[in-house]
Design a protein around this motif. Structure first.
Motif, PDB file in Angstrom:
ATOM      1  N   GLU A   2     -78.860  78.102 -11.981  1.00 20.49           N
ATOM      2  CA  GLU A   2     -78.512  79.428 -12.512  1.00 20.49           C
ATOM      3  C   GLU A   2     -78.582  80.708 -11.628  1.00 20.49           C
ATOM      4  N   ILE A   3     -77.512  81.485 -11.697  1.00 20.51           N
ATOM      5  CA  ILE A   3     -77.474  82.723 -10.720  1.00 20.51           C
ATOM      6  C   ILE A   3     -77.740  83.816 -12.029  1.00 20.51           C
ATOM      7  N   ALA A   4     -78.942  84.646 -11.479  1.00 22.21           N
ATOM      8  CA  ALA A   4     -79.449  85.755 -12.331  1.00 22.21           C
ATOM      9  C   ALA A   4     -78.058  86.712 -12.494  1.00 22.21           C
ATOM     10  N   ALA A   5     -78.316  87.431 -13.739  1.00 22.29           N
ATOM     11  CA  ALA A   5     -77.214  88.266 -14.074  1.00 22.29           C
ATOM     12  C   ALA A   5     -77.080  89.391 -13.092  1.00 22.29           C
ATOM     13  N   SER A   6     -78.145  89.828 -12.562  1.00 22.85           N
ATOM     14  CA  SER A   6     -78.450  91.036 -11.478  1.00 22.85           C
ATOM     15  C   SER A   6     -77.646  90.754 -10.423  1.00 22.85           C
ATOM     16  N   TRP A   7     -77.682  89.333  -9.940  1.00 22.65           N
ATOM     17  CA  TRP A   7     -77.132  88.990  -8.719  1.00 22.65           C
ATOM     18  C   TRP A   7     -75.636  89.045  -8.867  1.00 22.65           C
ATOM     19  N   LYS A   8     -75.096  88.479 -10.233  1.00 18.59           N
ATOM     20  CA  LYS A   8     -73.726  88.310 -10.429  1.00 18.59           C
ATOM     21  C   LYS A   8     -73.144  89.906 -10.397  1.00 18.59           C
ATOM     22  N   HIS A  10     -74.387  92.476  -8.848  1.00 16.93           N
ATOM     23  CA  HIS A  10     -74.538  93.133  -7.519  1.00 16.93           C
ATOM     24  C   HIS A  10     -73.315  92.738  -6.741  1.00 16.93           C
ATOM     25  N   ASP A  11     -73.017  91.123  -6.909  1.00 15.83           N
ATOM     26  CA  ASP A  11     -71.884  90.823  -6.001  1.00 15.83           C
ATOM     27  C   ASP A  11     -70.540  91.465  -6.589  1.00 15.83           C
ATOM     28  N   GLU A  12     -70.338  91.680  -7.875  1.00 18.87           N
ATOM     29  CA  GLU A  12     -69.126  92.274  -8.327  1.00 18.87           C
ATOM     30  C   GLU A  12     -68.924  93.953  -7.679  1.00 18.87           C
ATOM     31  N   ARG A  13     -70.108  94.647  -7.710  1.00 22.84           N
ATOM     32  CA  ARG A  13     -70.188  95.901  -7.305  1.00 22.84           C
ATOM     33  C   ARG A  13     -69.912  96.087  -5.712  1.00 22.84           C
ATOM     34  N   VAL A  14     -70.505  94.922  -4.806  1.00 19.87           N
ATOM     35  CA  VAL A  14     -70.327  95.217  -3.562  1.00 19.87           C
ATOM     36  C   VAL A  14     -68.956  94.176  -2.913  1.00 19.87           C
ATOM     37  N   VAL A  18     -67.582  94.361   1.023  1.00 18.39           N
ATOM     38  CA  VAL A  18     -67.377  92.924   1.899  1.00 18.39           C
ATOM     39  C   VAL A  18     -65.908  92.756   2.160  1.00 18.39           C
ATOM     40  N   ARG A  19     -65.286  93.047   1.359  1.00 13.46           N
ATOM     41  CA  ARG A  19     -63.842  92.543   1.642  1.00 13.46           C
ATOM     42  C   ARG A  19     -63.141  93.609   2.512  1.00 13.46           C
ATOM     43  N   TRP A  20     -63.489  94.767   2.437  1.00 14.26           N
ATOM     44  CA  TRP A  20     -62.944  95.740   3.415  1.00 14.26           C
ATOM     45  C   TRP A  20     -63.351  95.452   4.995  1.00 14.26           C
ATOM     46  N   HIS A  21     -64.667  95.054   5.018  1.00 13.00           N
ATOM     47  CA  HIS A  21     -65.004  94.549   6.405  1.00 13.00           C
ATOM     48  C   HIS A  21     -64.361  93.280   6.722  1.00 13.00           C
ATOM     49  N   ARG A  22     -64.242  92.359   5.887  1.00 15.10           N
ATOM     50  CA  ARG A  22     -63.457  91.172   6.201  1.00 15.10           C
ATOM     51  C   ARG A  22     -62.184  91.258   6.679  1.00 15.10           C
ATOM     52  N   SER A  23     -61.442  92.318   5.789  1.00 17.55           N
ATOM     53  CA  SER A  23     -60.079  92.535   6.251  1.00 17.55           C
ATOM     54  C   SER A  23     -59.699  93.216   7.606  1.00 17.55           C
ATOM     55  N   LEU A  24     -60.579  94.131   8.145  1.00 18.52           N
ATOM     56  CA  LEU A  24     -60.620  94.719   9.182  1.00 18.52           C
ATOM     57  C   LEU A  24     -61.045  93.497  10.364  1.00 18.52           C
ATOM     58  N   ALA A  25     -61.949  92.651  10.113  1.00 21.24           N
ATOM     59  CA  ALA A  25     -62.250  91.754  11.168  1.00 21.24           C
ATOM     60  C   ALA A  25     -61.156  90.720  11.281  1.00 21.24           C
ATOM     61  N   SER A  26     -60.307  90.297  10.317  1.00 18.81           N
ATOM     62  CA  SER A  26     -59.143  89.537  10.136  1.00 18.81           C
ATOM     63  C   SER A  26     -58.007  90.298  11.146  1.00 18.81           C
ATOM     64  N   VAL A  27     -57.726  91.524  10.556  1.00 12.14           N
ATOM     65  CA  VAL A  27     -56.846  92.365  11.378  1.00 12.14           C
ATOM     66  C   VAL A  27     -57.221  92.171  12.803  1.00 12.14           C
ATOM     67  N   ARG A  28     -58.180  92.289  13.161  1.00 10.50           N
ATOM     68  CA  ARG A  28     -58.746  92.268  14.511  1.00 10.50           C
ATOM     69  C   ARG A  28     -58.280  90.898  15.414  1.00 10.50           C
ATOM     70  N   ASN A 341     -78.749  95.654   1.608  1.00 11.73           N
ATOM     71  CA  ASN A 341     -77.763  95.600   2.612  1.00 11.73           C
ATOM     72  C   ASN A 341     -76.252  95.217   2.362  1.00 11.73           C
ATOM     73  N   ARG A 342     -76.338  95.451   0.784  1.00 16.10           N
ATOM     74  CA  ARG A 342     -74.752  95.131   0.332  1.00 16.10           C
ATOM     75  C   ARG A 342     -74.226  93.674   0.561  1.00 16.10           C
ATOM     76  N   SER A 343     -75.167  92.886   0.828  1.00 14.89           N
ATOM     77  CA  SER A 343     -74.606  91.292   1.096  1.00 14.89           C
ATOM     78  C   SER A 343     -74.461  90.832  -0.420  1.00 14.89           C
ATOM     79  N   LEU A 344     -73.607  89.588  -0.233  1.00 17.89           N
ATOM     80  CA  LEU A 344     -73.368  88.852  -1.312  1.00 17.89           C
ATOM     81  C   LEU A 344     -74.600  87.669  -1.617  1.00 17.89           C
ATOM     82  N   PHE A 345     -75.009  87.702  -2.751  1.00 16.24           N
ATOM     83  CA  PHE A 345     -75.916  86.783  -3.186  1.00 16.24           C
ATOM     84  C   PHE A 345     -75.296  85.294  -3.059  1.00 16.24           C
TER      85      PHE A 345
END
Length: 370
Positions: A2-8, A10-14, A18-28, A341-345
């Motif tokens: 079971e994944i805690a509701a607070s984790w879910k 948080h993942d939606e919020r950040v 995360v996607r913006w950073h990954r997008s820039l890495a993909s562009v590079r 750290n705004r990481s994904l659980f």
């Protein structure tokens, strides 16, 4: 599990962060592939090398101007992407630096990278032009030795260029940390405070250095904000890396991967599957092609090193939980750190498997809370 509701939540919020950073890495990445493809198809690099030679450049100076121009051009091309990562951190409340402060750190990073790159290029040129067919053996051995020297010098020469590193202030916590190391017979001369807070909201702790430069450093963003039992638990995890000699293991694995990568690249470049002109590493363009092949061959070895990294992180967690009896405080610290750290659980399973150097936070926390 079971994944805690607070984790879910948080993942939606950040998720956008995360996607913006990954997008820039993909562009590079795609930009790099496109640039290399364009340079090769247009014969620009061959003509550039010939023009340098016509102007009288030869020997190491020819290599220096050739690769120096490529490096400067790539830095100019990707500078907006580098600034984009800073802008994203600033936008989401992670970065604390002003643009001018970020630019100064970026410039210092470029100068350090250029200095180290110059040393590597000098030895590469010497090996490729003076040591015959098996030049890559000497170069791989040099690179392994160079990595060991850097690992030893990083805590005293490189890291202080970017972050303040000072002994942990005297007090009950420092005494407990040193008692912890003494209780298992590990010699740690000092525990250091890593000054992250002036630049970022993120927290971190690390074990670094070799021999007399060994350090266990705890970020001030952890030391000042976390309860004492969680700071001790984070320290116990880093101590696990020292007990398990993980830096030496990592260097050995990297060294073996490097020799294998260069050996396989040399096999392919020796004319078995590719034209013989590919092997002309005595000229800058040939060496450029050779290192493209090295980068491709290194991909699966990089994956193996990430597998090893996740394994040793699990072992360090196990040490803190089983040997130091700090499983629950470490789980709590990891949970707080993931929020901070705004990481994904719960990242994508495939992305975690192929790209993560640490197990996903939800796995580590569940395992520690067992």
């Amino acid at each position: 599990m079971e994944i805690a509701a607070s984790w879910k939540a948080h993942d939606e919020r950040v998720g956008p962060y995360v996607r913006w950073h990954r997008s820039l890495a993909s562009v590079r990445l795609f930009l790099g592939v496109a640039v290399v493809w364009g340079l090769l198809r247009g014969h620009f690099l061959i003509e550039f090398e010939q023009s340098l030679a016509a102007k009288g450049f030869q020997g190491f100076s020819l290599f220096l101007y050739f690769f120096g121009a490529l490096g400067v051009g790539w830095e100019i091309l990707t500078l907006p992407l580098s600034f984009g990562h800073y802008f994203i951190d600033k936008r989401f409340g992670v970065a604390k630096q002003s643009p001018a402060q970020w630019a100064l750190d970026h410039l210092k990073g470029l100068l350090v990278g250029a200095t180290l790159g110059l040393i590597v290029l000098l030895f590469t040129w010497y090996s490729a032009t003076q040591l015959g067919a098996y030049w890559w053996v000497a170069f791989a051995a040099f690179f392994v030795l160079f990595s060991v020297v850097l690992a030893q010098l990083a805590p005293v020469l490189l890291l202080p260029l970017f972050f303040k590193l000072s002994p942990l202030p005297d007090g009950p916590l420092r005494s407990k940390l040193l008692e912890l190391t003494a209780s298992i017979g590990v010699a740690v001369r000092e525990v250091y405070l890593l000054g992250l807070g002036a630049k970022t909201e993120k927290g971190n702790a690390l074990f670094m250095g070799l021999g007399r430069t060994k350090r266990i450093a705890i970020g001030d963003t952890i030391y000042q904000k976390y309860p004492e039992d969680q700071v001790l638990a984070v320290f116990a995890h880093e101590l696990g890396h020292q007990v398990h000699k993980d830096i030496w293991k990592g260097l050995c694995l990297s060294g073996m991967s490097l020799f294998a990568t260069f050996g396989i690249a040399d096999f392919f470049a020796a004319g078995y599957f590719l034209p013989r002109w590919f092997t002309f590493v005595g000229a800058p363009f040939g060496l450029f092609l050779y290192f493209i092949l090295v980068a491709l061959v290194a991909i699966p070895f990089g994956f193996l090193e990430r597998l090893f990294s996740r394994w040793r992180e699990n072992k360090a967690d196990g040490f803190a939980a089983n040997e130091m009896k700090m499983g629950e405080p470490l789980a709590n610290a990891l949970e707080t750190l993931t929020f901070q750290n705004r990481s994904l659980f719960v990242p994508s399973g495939l992305r975690e498997f192929f790209t993560y150097s640490h197990p996903a936070p939800w796995r580590r926390i569940h395992k520690l809370r067992g």
